[in-house]
Design an enzyme around this catalytic site. Structure first.
Site, PDB file in Angstrom:
ATOM      1  CE  LYS A 110      40.533  39.228  39.810  1.00  0.00           C
ATOM      2  NZ  LYS A 110      39.549  38.699  40.730  1.00  0.00           N
ATOM      3  CE  LYS A 192      37.386  39.706  46.574  1.00  0.00           C
ATOM      4  NZ  LYS A 192      37.060  40.924  45.858  1.00  0.00           N
ATOM      5  CE  LYS A 195      33.232  44.291  40.024  1.00  0.00           C
ATOM      6  NZ  LYS A 195      34.635  44.164  39.583  1.00  0.00           N
TER       7      LYS A 195
HETATM    8  N1  AQP Z   1      33.658  41.379  48.999  1.00  0.00           N
HETATM    9  C1  AQP Z   1      34.076  42.620  49.099  1.00  0.00           C
HETATM   10  N2  AQP Z   1      33.887  43.289  50.252  1.00  0.00           N
HETATM   11  C2  AQP Z   1      34.314  44.596  50.369  1.00  0.00           C
HETATM   12  N3  AQP Z   1      34.927  45.279  49.359  1.00  0.00           N
HETATM   13  C3  AQP Z   1      35.128  44.633  48.196  1.00  0.00           C
HETATM   14  N4  AQP Z   1      35.688  44.992  47.029  1.00  0.00           N
HETATM   15  C4  AQP Z   1      35.644  43.960  46.164  1.00  0.00           C
HETATM   16  N5  AQP Z   1      35.043  42.901  46.739  1.00  0.00           N
HETATM   17  C5  AQP Z   1      34.716  43.283  48.008  1.00  0.00           C
HETATM   18  C6  AQP Z   1      36.224  46.318  46.747  1.00  0.00           C
HETATM   19  O1  AQP Z   1      35.513  46.845  45.630  1.00  0.00           O
HETATM   20  C7  AQP Z   1      36.366  47.691  44.871  1.00  0.00           C
HETATM   21  C8  AQP Z   1      36.279  47.337  43.415  1.00  0.00           C
HETATM   22  O2  AQP Z   1      36.834  46.091  43.131  1.00  0.00           O
HETATM   23  P1  AQP Z   1      37.283  45.727  41.643  1.00  0.00           P
HETATM   24  O3  AQP Z   1      36.150  45.568  40.754  1.00  0.00           O
HETATM   25  O4  AQP Z   1      38.261  46.715  41.161  1.00  0.00           O
HETATM   26  O5  AQP Z   1      38.007  44.354  41.791  1.00  0.00           O
HETATM   27  P2  AQP Z   1      37.961  43.265  42.890  1.00  0.00           P
HETATM   28  O6  AQP Z   1      38.524  43.793  44.158  1.00  0.00           O
HETATM   29  O7  AQP Z   1      38.683  42.092  42.311  1.00  0.00           O
HETATM   30  O8  AQP Z   1      36.399  43.006  43.051  1.00  0.00           O
HETATM   31  P3  AQP Z   1      35.567  41.701  42.763  1.00  0.00           P
HETATM   32  O9  AQP Z   1      34.158  41.948  43.143  1.00  0.00           O
HETATM   33  O10 AQP Z   1      36.220  40.510  43.390  1.00  0.00           O
HETATM   34  O11 AQP Z   1      35.617  41.609  41.209  1.00  0.00           O
HETATM   35  P4  AQP Z   1      36.194  40.534  40.238  1.00  0.00           P
HETATM   36  O12 AQP Z   1      35.506  39.253  40.551  1.00  0.00           O
HETATM   37  O13 AQP Z   1      35.877  41.079  38.885  1.00  0.00           O
HETATM   38  O14 AQP Z   1      37.667  40.476  40.483  1.00  0.00           O
HETATM   39  C9  AQP Z   1      37.770  47.537  45.465  1.00  0.00           C
HETATM   40  O15 AQP Z   1      38.037  48.643  46.303  1.00  0.00           O
HETATM   41  C10 AQP Z   1      37.669  46.273  46.277  1.00  0.00           C
HETATM   42  O16 AQP Z   1      38.560  46.278  47.371  1.00  0.00           O
END
Ligand code: AQP
Length: 325
Positions: A110, A192, A195
Site C-alpha cells: 500500500k 490479487k 477494490k
Molecule cells: N482478491 C481477493 N480474493 C479473496 N479474498 C479477498 N479479500 C480481499 N481481496 C480478496 C478479503 O476480503 C476481506 C475484506 O478485505 P478489506 O476490504 O478489509 O481489505 P483488503 O484485503 O485490502 O481488500 P481489497 O479488495 O484489496 O481492498 P483495498 O483495495 O481497499 O485494499 C478480507 O478478508 C480479505 O482477505
C-alpha cells in the site's frame, strides 16, 4: 466459538471479498457467536473522500445483509462507533515492536501504491486489526489469504500480552477458505483482485448484467485454447475456472470436461450468465434496502450496543491488568 471479521468501506465490494471472506461468514454464523464489523477506521488509512464514507459504510452493510448475514444472530456494527477499538489499539501498540510492523506485506504494497499517503495509521493498521479481534476475545477470523499475515501478528500480540501482563486473550486463528482465498484481477491475473484497482479488474457485487458481461468477456486469458486449470501456465483461465466452480459448486475437473471442445468465448459467456444470476439478489436487495433507511440504521444501532457491551467489559479488564485505572 467467537468469530470476528470485517471489511473496509472503500470503493466497491467485489466478488473476491465475497468468495474469500463473506461467504464463509454465512455458514459460521449458524453455530458460532459472530461479530462482523464495517471497519471505517481502517478505510481512512488510504486516500478517501469524507463525503463518500457514510455511503460506502451503508453499501457494506447492504452487502452483509444481501449475502445472508442475519442481524439477529450476528452482531453487525461500525468500528468507529465502538471507541474501545482505538483505545485497545493504542495499548497494544506499546507492546508491538516496529520491526514486526515493518515486515507486513500489505504495508509495503500500500505504501508503494499510495506514495503520497504513507501515514503512521497505515503502518499501525495491523495493531488496530489485532485490537479489533482481541477486543471480543475472538478465537477465529475468517479472511482471505492476504490477511493471514495480520492474523498471525494478532496471535503474537495476544501471546505477548498474556506473558507480559496476565493471561487474558486466546490466540486467534485465521480461517482461510480452501478455494477462493485469493481471487485474481480480471485485468492482470497474477495480481490479487482489489477494490482500489480499476473497475474492469473486479466484479462488484452491485454491477449490473451488462457490466458483468463486459468485464468477463474482456477478462485477460492465456495463450492456447484449452479450458484447463493450470495456475502457472494459465493464470487467467484458472482464475475464471475458480470463480465458476465456487458459484456453481461444481468441481473444476467437471467444468473442464463440460468445456472440453469449447472456446474461451463460450466459456466466458456461460460464466457471465452464471455470475449475473448469482448476483441478482444483491442488486435486488440493494434497491430494497436503499429505501429502508430507518431499518438499516436500527441494525447498526443495535449492533453498536451489543458490540459495546462486550468491548467495554474486556477493556476494563485490560486496563486493570496494564495498571491503568
Ligand atoms: N482478491 C481477493 N480474493 C479473496 N479474498 C479477498 N479479500 C480481499 N481481496 C480478496 C478479503 O476480503 C476481506 C475484506 O478485505 P478489506 O476490504 O478489509 O481489505 P483488503 O484485503 O485490502 O481488500 P481489497 O479488495 O484489496 O481492498 P483495498 O483495495 O481497499 O485494499 C478480507 O478478508 C480479505 O482477505
Amino acid at each position: 466459538m467467537r468469530i470476528f471479521s470485517g471489511i473496509r468501506p472503500t470503493n466497491e465490494i467485489h466478488i473476491g471479498n465475497y468468495l474469500g471472506a463473506i461467504k464463509q461468514w454465512i455458514e459460521l454464523q449458524e453455530k458460532n457467536e459472530c461479530v462482523f464489523s464495517i471497519v471505517d477506521l481502517h478505510a481512512i488509512t488510504t486516500p478517501y473522500n469524507p463525503k463518500q464514507l457514510q455511503k460506502d459504510i451503508l453499501n457494506v452493510l447492504i452487502i452483509y445483509l444481501a449475502a445472508g448475514i442475519d442481524a439477529d444472530k450476528s452482531i453487525i456494527f461500525v468500528q468507529s462507533q465502538v471507541k474501545e477499538h482505538a483505545e485497545l489499539a493504542w495499548l497494544l501498540s506499546t507492546i508491538t515492536p516496529m520491526g514486526e510492523l515493518n515486515r507486513m506485506t500489505q504495508f509495503k504494497e500500500k505504501s508503494k501504491e499510495h506514495k503520497d499517503y504513507v501515514n503512521s495509521g497505515l503502518f499501525n493498521y495491523p495493531v488496530l486489526m489485532a485490537a479489533d479481534i482481541l477486543l471480543y476475545k475472538a478465537e477465529a477470523v475468517p479472511v482471505g489469504k492476504d490477511q493471514e499475515q495480520h492474523v498471525e501478528l494478532a496471535r503474537t500480540i495476544a501471546r505477548r500480552f498474556n506473558q507480559k501482563f496476565q493471561k487474558t486473550f486466546s490466540e486467534p486463528k485465521a480461517l482461510i477458505p480452501k478455494e477462493g482465498a485469493k481471487i485474481m484481477s480480471l485485468v492482470n491475473p497474477k495480481k490479487k483482485m482489489s477494490k482500489s484497482d480499476e473497475p474492469k479488474s473486479y466484479i462488484s457485487l452491485f454491477d449490473n448484467p451488462e457490466q458483468i458481461q463486459k468485464k468477463i468477456i474482456s477478462a485477460k486469458t492465456d495463450s492456447g485454447k484449452d479450458i484447463r486449470y493450470n495456475i502457472t501456465k494459465k493464470p487467467g483461465i484458472s482464475n475464471l475456472l475458480t470463480i465458476y466452480s465456487l458459484l456453481t459448486k461444481k468441481p473444476i475437473p467437471e467444468i473442464e470436461n463440460q468445456f472440453k471442445k469449447k472456446s474461451y468465448s463460450e466459456f466466458k459467456k456461460s460464466l457471465s450468465k452464471i455470475t449475473v444470476d448469482y448476483l441478482e439478489p444483491f442488486r435486488r436487495k440493494q434497491k430494497e434496502l436503499l429505501t429502508r433507511e430507518v431499518y438499516v440504521q436500527e441494525i447498526l444501532r443495535q449492533g453498536q450496543i451489543r458490540a459495546q457491551s462486550i468491548a467495554q467489559e474486556i477493556m476494563q479488564d485490560v486496563r486493570g491488568k496494564m495498571g491503568l485505572s
